[in-house]
Design a protein around this motif. Structure first.
Motif, PDB file in Angstrom:
ATOM      1  N   GLU A  19       0.951  -1.146   0.052  1.00 33.81           N
ATOM      2  CA  GLU A  19       0.105  -0.138  -0.001  1.00 33.81           C
ATOM      3  C   GLU A  19       0.906   1.216  -0.020  1.00 33.81           C
ATOM      4  O   GLU A  19       0.431   2.316  -0.307  1.00 33.81           O
ATOM      5  N   LEU A  20       2.208   0.978   0.423  1.00 35.44           N
ATOM      6  CA  LEU A  20       2.706   2.160   0.555  1.00 35.44           C
ATOM      7  C   LEU A  20       3.998   1.894  -0.625  1.00 35.44           C
ATOM      8  O   LEU A  20       4.822   0.821  -0.252  1.00 35.44           O
ATOM      9  N   ILE A  52       7.221  11.998   8.521  1.00 32.00           N
ATOM     10  CA  ILE A  52       7.256  10.806   7.311  1.00 32.00           C
ATOM     11  C   ILE A  52       6.321  11.806   6.155  1.00 32.00           C
ATOM     12  O   ILE A  52       5.474  12.449   6.354  1.00 32.00           O
ATOM     13  N   LEU A  53       6.873  11.992   5.015  1.00 29.80           N
ATOM     14  CA  LEU A  53       6.161  12.904   4.067  1.00 29.80           C
ATOM     15  C   LEU A  53       5.757  11.788   2.954  1.00 29.80           C
ATOM     16  O   LEU A  53       6.365  10.973   2.464  1.00 29.80           O
ATOM     17  N   ILE A  54       4.109  11.646   2.787  1.00 33.32           N
ATOM     18  CA  ILE A  54       3.588  10.714   1.954  1.00 33.32           C
ATOM     19  C   ILE A  54       2.941  11.808   0.897  1.00 33.32           C
ATOM     20  O   ILE A  54       2.159  12.693   1.300  1.00 33.32           O
ATOM     21  N   TRP A  55       2.793  11.145  -0.171  1.00 35.00           N
ATOM     22  CA  TRP A  55       1.539  11.467  -1.362  1.00 35.00           C
ATOM     23  C   TRP A  55       0.758  10.933  -1.798  1.00 35.00           C
ATOM     24  O   TRP A  55       1.205   9.964  -2.234  1.00 35.00           O
ATOM     25  N   GLU A  56      -0.705  11.078  -1.564  1.00 32.88           N
ATOM     26  CA  GLU A  56      -1.813  10.273  -2.147  1.00 32.88           C
ATOM     27  C   GLU A  56      -2.083  10.888  -3.529  1.00 32.88           C
ATOM     28  O   GLU A  56      -2.459  11.865  -3.678  1.00 32.88           O
ATOM     29  N   THR A  57      -2.184   9.839  -4.584  1.00 33.30           N
ATOM     30  CA  THR A  57      -2.524  10.161  -5.777  1.00 33.30           C
ATOM     31  C   THR A  57      -3.076   9.017  -6.639  1.00 33.30           C
ATOM     32  O   THR A  57      -2.945   7.961  -6.299  1.00 33.30           O
ATOM     33  N   ALA A  67      13.726  -1.721  -0.700  1.00 27.47           N
ATOM     34  CA  ALA A  67      14.876  -3.080  -0.553  1.00 27.47           C
ATOM     35  C   ALA A  67      14.126  -3.981   0.129  1.00 27.47           C
ATOM     36  O   ALA A  67      15.011  -4.983   0.435  1.00 27.47           O
ATOM     37  N   VAL A  68      12.905  -4.005   0.621  1.00 29.49           N
ATOM     38  CA  VAL A  68      12.421  -5.203   1.383  1.00 29.49           C
ATOM     39  C   VAL A  68      11.359  -5.265   0.368  1.00 29.49           C
ATOM     40  O   VAL A  68      10.658  -4.853  -0.065  1.00 29.49           O
ATOM     41  N   GLY A  69      10.989  -7.011   0.800  1.00 27.84           N
ATOM     42  CA  GLY A  69       9.920  -7.654  -0.226  1.00 27.84           C
ATOM     43  C   GLY A  69       8.578  -6.701   0.305  1.00 27.84           C
ATOM     44  O   GLY A  69       8.161  -6.473   1.232  1.00 27.84           O
ATOM     45  N   GLN A  70       7.589  -6.710  -1.005  1.00 31.03           N
ATOM     46  CA  GLN A  70       6.452  -6.222  -0.972  1.00 31.03           C
ATOM     47  C   GLN A  70       5.249  -7.120  -1.795  1.00 31.03           C
ATOM     48  O   GLN A  70       5.965  -7.589  -2.822  1.00 31.03           O
ATOM     49  N   GLN A  71       3.957  -7.111  -1.212  1.00 32.74           N
ATOM     50  CA  GLN A  71       3.219  -7.670  -2.225  1.00 32.74           C
ATOM     51  C   GLN A  71       2.550  -6.625  -3.320  1.00 32.74           C
ATOM     52  O   GLN A  71       2.885  -5.639  -3.365  1.00 32.74           O
ATOM     53  N   ALA A  72       1.663  -7.051  -4.201  1.00 31.31           N
ATOM     54  CA  ALA A  72       1.235  -6.277  -5.182  1.00 31.31           C
ATOM     55  C   ALA A  72       0.227  -5.457  -4.531  1.00 31.31           C
ATOM     56  O   ALA A  72      -0.370  -5.770  -3.540  1.00 31.31           O
ATOM     57  N   ASN A  73       0.109  -4.150  -5.092  1.00 32.43           N
ATOM     58  CA  ASN A  73      -0.771  -3.220  -4.656  1.00 32.43           C
ATOM     59  C   ASN A  73      -2.161  -3.591  -4.905  1.00 32.43           C
ATOM     60  O   ASN A  73      -2.450  -3.392  -6.174  1.00 32.43           O
ATOM     61  N   LEU A  80       2.613   7.193  -1.898  1.00 33.80           N
ATOM     62  CA  LEU A  80       4.157   7.341  -2.496  1.00 33.80           C
ATOM     63  C   LEU A  80       4.786   7.894  -1.092  1.00 33.80           C
ATOM     64  O   LEU A  80       4.638   9.020  -0.782  1.00 33.80           O
ATOM     65  N   LEU A  81       5.740   7.309  -0.767  1.00 40.51           N
ATOM     66  CA  LEU A  81       6.809   7.646   0.368  1.00 40.51           C
ATOM     67  C   LEU A  81       7.911   8.804  -0.232  1.00 40.51           C
ATOM     68  O   LEU A  81       8.547   8.167  -0.980  1.00 40.51           O
ATOM     69  N   LEU A  82       7.784   9.793   0.194  1.00 38.90           N
ATOM     70  CA  LEU A  82       8.733  10.994  -0.168  1.00 38.90           C
ATOM     71  C   LEU A  82       9.774  11.082   0.609  1.00 38.90           C
ATOM     72  O   LEU A  82      11.126  11.393   0.239  1.00 38.90           O
ATOM     73  N   ASP A  83       9.505  11.026   1.944  1.00 39.10           N
ATOM     74  CA  ASP A  83      10.515  11.379   2.961  1.00 39.10           C
ATOM     75  C   ASP A  83      10.633  10.334   3.981  1.00 39.10           C
ATOM     76  O   ASP A  83       9.410  10.358   4.567  1.00 39.10           O
TER      77      ASP A  83
END
Length: 575
Positions: A19-20, A52-57, A67-73, A80-83
């Motif tokens: 999700e992120l 933490i800086l996030i952009w919802e779009t 750099a760590v494993g993720q599932q499909a969104n 989106l994680l900006l900071d």
């Protein structure tokens, strides 16, 4: 801009579920394990840890993988994680017990928690200004066969243990893992074992033991890191990708958190969507050829070929066409530079470069001659490369200014002779004098040129007789630099660390030979090796074998004699 809050546990779950996500403007994961250790210590104590800086779009935005494993969104909208990437990736790796992916390799982050840590903070955080990672440089195992970190290389085992005992978290070592009061952080977060398991392992067999309550409170406090609350700034969906890129650049510029190349990457990817994959693919190709280079260097190379200078200040003014053209030209230049280094100078790895900027100027030289280099020009260019590297031109003073001077010389039609003139103006003389080696350590550019000179003289390992090379595999054969007079021996004789680590006391051998020698005096092991091998093993590395020079009381005379021999060999190579 909306405000929100989320716990570490919630943010880690968002990353795991996909999700992120990360926009491609972000730099890669770069934190060392010691930074993760310090972050965990801060959260354990409840210290502030930034926002933490996030952009919802809803806009389709080019992404890159964590750099760590993720599932499909599974959702249409994206966060989106900006900071906060470095912090959240580190916490995700530690809490989930997963390795991080760095430069195509899996790297575990294993920390240990000290159940017996002092109640009051007793170890002050040390600030490390060195943001680059040597990585590929030959590693020096100390003379007793271990490989401590740089800041602990001269500490005794007792001193190190006392230092660790004052710390709450440390990067795991095999020795500390065996001690009962040290617990793996990943095991605590995994939840496989309850607190009683860790208490019994620490030797607590009864609840009447005064340690039982103290250890239990500390274990619970560590687990509470999951509940640590981060403040989040959330950018609105109405913002465009270009606006978000500008916010990203401004936020990180003001905090000086990112290097100029990281900010340039954000501006480039905003104009050239999907370009990060292009850049990383070429970066991976270079790494396969033995030149694993920072992405920032490839971006600087792009700018050099697009603008004729190396600074990132002009990136925002470049058109998409100029960026693509500069990248294509830069790739051809980099390929030429790598091939020229390997074939014409014997430099087979960036570990042998005083500065990777040399690749940019060399590729630029080839490009401005359409890669048609006459034989005399090639010989002169090779000499300029070796001298520039030996003298450390781009690692003195303002490296970008010096690189831009050379790019201008090349752009104006200058030859290798004019480049040599620029170098002579900077360093005074182009040959090497013995006094230039005095007080130098393995970080010196001359140390790298020493390796090239010894390799050309057919220097071999003292145990396996393998020719010295950076590419050997296996701990027995992997190249290390060895103190000819071992550290322990010289310390007992009262010599200071700086004198012990002098460049004239270092030789290149494999790991097994290094461990066999251990802390023996050269007066003992050199005659033994000459008897079973040959004196060439030492003369090829300019090591005096006169018995009168091989005792600690004559150490300074040994250094002076070896400097003289090394300088003769270096000047032969550079001529």
């Amino acid at each position: 801009m909306a405000k929100a809050e989320a716990s570490v546990e919630e943010l880690v779950s968002k990353i795991e579920r996909g999700e992120l996500r990360l926009p491609e403007m972000q730099r890669r994961y770069v934190w060392r394990s010691t930074r993760v250790r310090d972050l965990l210590d801060s959260l354990y104590r409840g210290y502030p840890s930034g926002a933490i800086l996030i952009w919802e779009t809803d806009e389709p935005v080019p992404e890159q993988a964590f750099a760590v494993g993720q599932q499909a969104n599974p959702y249409a909208k994206t966060q989106l994680l900006l900071d906060g990437q470095q912090r959240l990736t580190s916490l995700s790796a530690v809490i989930r017990g997963e390795p991080v992916q760095v430069n195509g390799r899996q790297r575990p982050i294993e920390l240990l928690f000290n159940l017996e840590h002092p109640d009051q903070l007793s170890v002050i955080t040390e600030v490390d200004d060195n943001s680059t990672d040597a990585g590929d440089e030959p590693v020096d195992a100390n003379d007793e066969g271990e490989d401590p970190s740089d800041d602990e290389a001269d500490a005794s085992e007792d001193e190190l243990q006392k230092r660790f005992d004052r710390m709450t978290f440390v990067v795991a070592t095999r020795k500390l893992e065996q001690l009962p009061q040290w617990v793996k952080v990943s095991e605590i977060f995994a939840g496989t074992y309850d607190n009683n398991y860790f208490l019994k392992r620490a030797g607590v067999t009864s609840l009447d033991d005064p340690r039982a309550e103290r250890y239990t409170q500390r274990l619970n406090r560590l687990k509470e890191i999951r509940k640590y609350i981060y403040r989040m700034d959330v950018l609105e969906r109405t913002l465009s990708y270009d606006e978000v890129t500008e916010i990203f650049v401004r936020v990180n510029s003001l905090g000086a958190k990112l290097r100029s190349s990281d900010l340039a990457l954000a501006q480039i990817t905003a104009k050239w969507r999907g370009s990060l994959n292009v850049f990383q693919a070429f970066q991976a190709d270079c790494a396969k050829d033995g030149f694993e280079l920072d992405l920032g260097l490839h971006l600087k190379n792009l700018v050099a070929h697009a603008t004729g200078q190396s600074r990132f200040l002009t990136v925002s003014n470049l058109t998409l066409e100029a960026l693509k053209s500069g990248w294509d030209d830069g790739c051809r230049g980099m390929e030429f530079a790598i091939n020229f280094l390997r074939s014409n100078t014997g430099i087979t790895s960036p570990a042998l470069l005083a500065s990777p900027f040399l690749l940019i100027s060399l590729g630029f030289y080839g490009a401005h001659r359409n890669y048609a280099i006459a034989s005399d020009d090639a010989r002169g260019l090779a000499r300029w490369v070796l001298l520039t590297n030996a003298k450390g031109r781009y690692s003195r003073g303002s490296s970008e200014t010096l690189l831009d001077q050379d790019l201008k010389t090349i752009r104006d039609g200058g030859t290798h002779a004019e480049l040599l003139d620029r170098l002579r103006t900077q360093v005074g003389r182009l040959d090497i004098a013995p006094e230039e080696l005095e007080g130098r350590s393995q970080r010196s550019s001359l140390f790298k040129t020493m390796f090239l000179a010894f390799q050309k003289a057919d220097a071999r390992d003292w145990h396996s007789n393998l020719a010295i090379a950076l590419s050997h595999v296996g701990s027995a054969h992997q190249l290390q630099f060895h103190h000819i007079f071992p550290k322990a021996l010289l310390k007992k004789s009262g010599f200071h660390t700086r004198e012990i680590d002098d460049i004239a006391n270092l030789a290149f051998i494999g790991g097994k030979a290094n461990r066999k020698i251990s802390d023996k005096s050269p007066a003992i092991y050199i005659p033994e090796l000459i008897a079973t091998n040959s004196e060439q093993a030492f003369t090829s590395q300019c090591i005096p074998t006169n018995p009168a020079l091989l005792t600690p009381e004559h150490y300074r005379a040994f250094l002076a004699d070896r400097r003289r021999l090394i300088v003769e060999r270096l000047n032969e190579l550079l001529a």
